[in-house]
Scaffold this motif. Sequence first.
Motif, short mmCIF file in Angstrom:
data_model
loop_
_atom_site.label_atom_id
_atom_site.label_comp_id
_atom_site.label_asym_id
_atom_site.label_seq_id
_atom_site.Cartn_x
_atom_site.Cartn_y
_atom_site.Cartn_z
N ASN A 39 4.05 -69.26 22.01
CA ASN A 39 4.73 -68.50 20.96
C ASN A 39 5.28 -69.45 19.90
O ASN A 39 5.48 -70.64 20.16
CB ASN A 39 5.86 -67.67 21.56
CG ASN A 39 5.35 -66.58 22.46
OD1 ASN A 39 4.27 -66.03 22.23
ND2 ASN A 39 6.09 -66.28 23.51
N TRP A 40 5.61 -68.93 18.75
CA TRP A 40 6.05 -69.77 17.63
C TRP A 40 7.31 -70.57 17.95
O TRP A 40 7.51 -71.66 17.45
CB TRP A 40 6.29 -68.91 16.39
CG TRP A 40 7.44 -67.96 16.53
CD1 TRP A 40 7.38 -66.67 16.97
CD2 TRP A 40 8.81 -68.22 16.28
NE1 TRP A 40 8.62 -66.11 17.00
CE2 TRP A 40 9.53 -67.05 16.57
CE3 TRP A 40 9.53 -69.33 15.83
CZ2 TRP A 40 10.90 -66.95 16.44
CZ3 TRP A 40 10.89 -69.24 15.70
CH2 TRP A 40 11.57 -68.06 16.00
N TRP A 41 8.18 -70.07 18.81
CA TRP A 41 9.46 -70.73 19.11
C TRP A 41 9.33 -71.77 20.22
O TRP A 41 10.22 -72.57 20.43
CB TRP A 41 10.50 -69.70 19.51
CG TRP A 41 10.03 -68.79 20.59
CD1 TRP A 41 9.41 -67.59 20.43
CD2 TRP A 41 10.08 -69.02 22.00
NE1 TRP A 41 9.08 -67.05 21.66
CE2 TRP A 41 9.48 -67.91 22.64
CE3 TRP A 41 10.57 -70.05 22.80
CZ2 TRP A 41 9.36 -67.81 24.02
CZ3 TRP A 41 10.45 -69.94 24.17
CH2 TRP A 41 9.85 -68.84 24.77
N ARG A 42 8.23 -71.81 20.93
CA ARG A 42 8.09 -72.65 22.10
C ARG A 42 7.66 -74.10 21.85
O ARG A 42 8.00 -74.97 22.64
CB ARG A 42 7.10 -71.98 23.05
CG ARG A 42 6.90 -72.67 24.36
CD ARG A 42 8.11 -72.52 25.23
NE ARG A 42 7.85 -73.16 26.50
CZ ARG A 42 8.75 -73.74 27.23
NH1 ARG A 42 10.00 -73.74 26.85
NH2 ARG A 42 8.44 -74.30 28.36
N PRO A 43 6.93 -74.43 20.79
CA PRO A 43 6.40 -75.79 20.66
C PRO A 43 7.42 -76.92 20.66
O PRO A 43 7.09 -78.03 21.00
CB PRO A 43 5.64 -75.76 19.34
CG PRO A 43 5.27 -74.35 19.15
CD PRO A 43 6.41 -73.57 19.74
N VAL A 44 8.66 -76.67 20.28
CA VAL A 44 9.64 -77.75 20.21
C VAL A 44 10.73 -77.53 21.25
O VAL A 44 11.36 -76.47 21.28
CB VAL A 44 10.27 -77.83 18.81
CG1 VAL A 44 11.32 -78.92 18.75
CG2 VAL A 44 9.20 -78.05 17.76
N SER A 45 10.94 -78.51 22.12
CA SER A 45 11.98 -78.44 23.14
C SER A 45 12.78 -79.74 23.15
O SER A 45 12.21 -80.82 22.97
CB SER A 45 11.38 -78.25 24.53
OG SER A 45 10.66 -77.06 24.60
N THR A 46 14.06 -79.64 23.36
CA THR A 46 14.91 -80.82 23.54
C THR A 46 15.78 -80.60 24.77
O THR A 46 16.04 -79.47 25.17
CB THR A 46 15.81 -81.09 22.32
OG1 THR A 46 16.65 -79.96 22.11
CG2 THR A 46 15.00 -81.38 21.08
N ASN A 47 16.23 -81.69 25.35
CA ASN A 47 17.13 -81.60 26.49
C ASN A 47 17.85 -82.92 26.65
O ASN A 47 17.44 -83.93 26.08
CB ASN A 47 16.35 -81.28 27.77
CG ASN A 47 17.24 -80.64 28.82
OD1 ASN A 47 18.46 -80.62 28.70
ND2 ASN A 47 16.63 -80.15 29.87
N ILE A 48 18.92 -82.92 27.41
CA ILE A 48 19.65 -84.14 27.72
C ILE A 48 19.88 -84.22 29.22
O ILE A 48 19.94 -83.20 29.91
CB ILE A 48 21.01 -84.22 26.98
CG1 ILE A 48 21.90 -83.03 27.34
CG2 ILE A 48 20.80 -84.31 25.49
CD1 ILE A 48 23.31 -83.14 26.82
#
Length: 55
Positions: A39-48
Amino acid sequence: MSYTGLLRDGKMETTWFVVADKTLSAGKEGEPATLKPTNWWRPVSTNIDTFERVK
């Protein structure tokens, strides 16, 4: 994927960043996986994450 981190006083503070517009997915266990668009919102993920040294 990109990782970066800071080691201070035995504690590692890390950040990771992922950009991927497709994922591997199989219909059920044992079947070969194929690439499927996300989906359009899924391609970018960040986490710590934080890791502390155990003595």
